[in-house]
Scaffold this motif. Structure first.
Motif, short mmCIF file in Angstrom:
data_model
loop_
_atom_site.label_atom_id
_atom_site.label_comp_id
_atom_site.label_asym_id
_atom_site.label_seq_id
_atom_site.Cartn_x
_atom_site.Cartn_y
_atom_site.Cartn_z
N ALA A 124 0.83 -1.20 0.00
CA ALA A 124 0.00 0.00 0.00
C ALA A 124 0.87 1.26 0.00
CB ALA A 124 -0.93 0.00 1.21
N GLU A 125 1.96 1.20 0.74
CA GLU A 125 2.83 2.37 0.83
C GLU A 125 3.59 2.62 -0.47
OE1 GLU A 125 5.23 1.44 4.17
OE2 GLU A 125 3.78 2.18 5.66
N THR A 126 3.86 1.55 -1.22
CA THR A 126 4.64 1.71 -2.46
C THR A 126 3.78 1.83 -3.71
OG1 THR A 126 4.83 -0.70 -2.65
CG2 THR A 126 6.61 0.45 -1.50
N ALA A 127 2.45 1.81 -3.56
CA ALA A 127 1.58 1.92 -4.73
C ALA A 127 1.82 3.20 -5.52
CB ALA A 127 0.12 1.80 -4.30
N PRO A 128 1.95 4.37 -4.86
CA PRO A 128 2.24 5.57 -5.66
C PRO A 128 3.56 5.45 -6.43
CG PRO A 128 1.50 6.17 -3.46
CD PRO A 128 1.74 4.70 -3.44
N ALA A 129 4.55 4.88 -5.80
CA ALA A 129 5.83 4.72 -6.48
C ALA A 129 5.70 3.79 -7.67
CB ALA A 129 6.88 4.18 -5.51
#
Length: 483
Positions: free
Chosen positions: A268-273
């Motif tokens: 979830a934390e790396t989805a934007p990346a």
């Protein structure tokens, strides 16, 4: 000119842009696939670790209630009160006293015919006939202490061959349809003042419901989210579940909780990346790899902490029984003809119970920590100091030249431990009894090493306490006396 520009643009598209787009898409797809796989694996590993932790915690609860029963019933005064029918003393000490400390939901005191003489329900004294509703589950646990095996265990304790541990029986059962941890012990004499025959023994029974109160304690103490006990095996959404079986292998209840999902959180934390990775593949891959390295390091640190907790005593930070057993097995495996022997020192604090009873458990815990520090300061880097539970310690000397090394260490420990302590504003003095045994041949005497050290410790306590006894010397004296 315009046609050439258009042709050049198509060439750029086919030769540069499209390959870049393909590379980005492939890279992003590969990265996305790797992240999804890594997240799933991280969740799986976290679940496995938490499952092992939950099993360890539940076993600790099992051991704690059994230990509480043993600590509370090994009194000469308890034997006297039961024989004289002093119900006020029984209520104050075997009822309210235990409830105040450990808060079991049920407490019963039964005579040798398993008739109740005292009952406590949720902290309040109850009529004796309330026992009948719980009889089936309670008697199933108490029966393990009766018969040939139970009588032998009580006789062994009375004769001093049980390492000072009162025999007990603990199992899971149902009380009023609710799962409960039930523990029973015979009320025996701590000293040699009484010899309670198995046919005359009274039994003390405690039961702790596996309910919301206990689940909330576990959540607060061990940070387990959504912990609950249930009598149905099917878990709820995203829940993990562990079956709680009784000694007959039958499931009595199920422990359920919301497991940590570090992989899902990471995803979830790396989805934007990952979205940016479609446009800037190189940058996103670099950020992703760095994030994965950090996550891997965090998971490894968490695993190391869990392993440390599994092998160390939480109160003193010393090795626990599991680590001690590993070290002992390794030391014995290295034994060979002509090699240096292995020494095992069994230690038991003298007068610790009086300190615990008079100054309280917090002072007792602090005393154990100070004693651990004093003993540890006397050891070499090759020695292993472990706390087995209560006020019992062991020291493993993996390689010594002669038994005199162990004798000198024991005398230093006795001297150092006997120095006064400052606890709760009072000066406190205790002692320590030590039994020493050596193993020179793993096949010949290695397996008997703990039993020999315990025997020597028993003799040290029987001889006046605050002294050291060597098994080899005791065996020699016994052989000379028999000759």
């Amino acid at each position: 000119m315009r046609r050439r520009e258009r042709r050049s643009g198509w060439q750029f598209s086919f030769q540069v842009l499209i390959p870049v787009i393909v590379a980005v898409v492939v890279t992003a797809g590969t990265a996305a696939g790797f992240v999804l796989w890594s997240a799933a694996k991280s969740d799986d590993r976290a679940l496995q670790r938490q499952t092992r932790l939950v099993e360890h915690i539940l076993k600790q609860e099992w051991d704690d209630i059994a230990s509480a029963e043993q600590d509370a019933t090994g009194w000469d005064e308890a034997v006297t009160a039961l024989r004289e029918g002093d119900l006020d003393w029984i209520d104050e000490n075997l009822g309210q006293g235990i409830y105040t400390t450990h808060a079991p939901n049920r407490i019963y005191v039964l005579d040798h015919a398993l008739k109740p003489i005292y009952a406590l329900r949720d902290g309040g004294k109850a009529p004796l006939d309330t026992f009948e509703a719980d009889r089936a589950s309670v008697v199933a646990v108490v029966d393990a202490l009766r018969g040939v095996d139970g009588d032998a265990a009580i006789d062994s304790y009375n004769n001093g061959f049980a390492d000072g541990t009162i025999p007990g029986s603990t199992d899971l059962g149902r009380i009023e349809g609710r799962p409960a941890l039930i523990s029973a012990v015979p009320v025996l004499s701590w000293s040699d003042a009484f010899d309670v025959h198995p046919s005359e023994a009274f039994y003390h029974v405690s039961a702790r419901f596996l309910d919301r109160t206990l689940a909330e304690e576990l959540m607060g103490q061990y940070l387990i989210d959504g912990a609950r006990f249930d009598i149905a095996p099917t878990p709820g959404a995203a829940e993990a579940v562990v079956a709680l079986d009784n000694k007959a292998g039958e499931p009595v209840a199920w422990f359920k909780w919301q497991p940590d999902r570090p992989g899902t959180l990471l995803l979830a934390e790396t989805a934007p990346a990952m979205g940016i990775a479609v446009l800037v593949a190189g940058l996103v891959i670099a950020i992703l790899m760095r994030s994965l390295r950090r996550s891997s390091a965090a998971l490894e640190a968490e695993r190391a902490r869990a392993e440390h907790q599994a092998l160390h005593d939480p109160l003193t930070g010393l090795a626990n029984r599991a680590m001690f057993q590993q070290r002992l097995t390794q030391a014995l495996e290295r034994l060979s003809p002509g090699s240096d022997p292995v020494a095992l020192l069994a230690l038991d604090l003298d007068r610790f119970k009086q300190v615990n009873d008079t100054l309280g458990h917090e002072a007792g815990d602090e005393l154990l920590r100070q004693v651990s520090g004093r003993i540890k300061a006397l050891l070499s880097d090759d020695d292993t100091l472990a706390r087995l539970g209560g006020d019992e310690f062991v020291i493993l000397q993996a390689a010594i030249k002669t038994v005199n090394e162990s004798r000198r260490l024991s005398e230093q420990i006795i001297s150092r431990v006997s120095e006064p302590y400052k606890l709760a504003g009072a000066d406190v003095r205790i002692g320590v009894s030590i039994g020493v045994a050596l193993a020179r041949d793993a096949a010949g005497d290695g397996l008997d090493l703990p039993a020999r050290a315990d025997f020597a410790l028993y003799q040290a306590k029987e001889s006046g306490r605050n002294q050291v006894k060597l098994y080899d010397e005791l065996a020699k004296e016994r052989n000379e006396a028999a000759a």
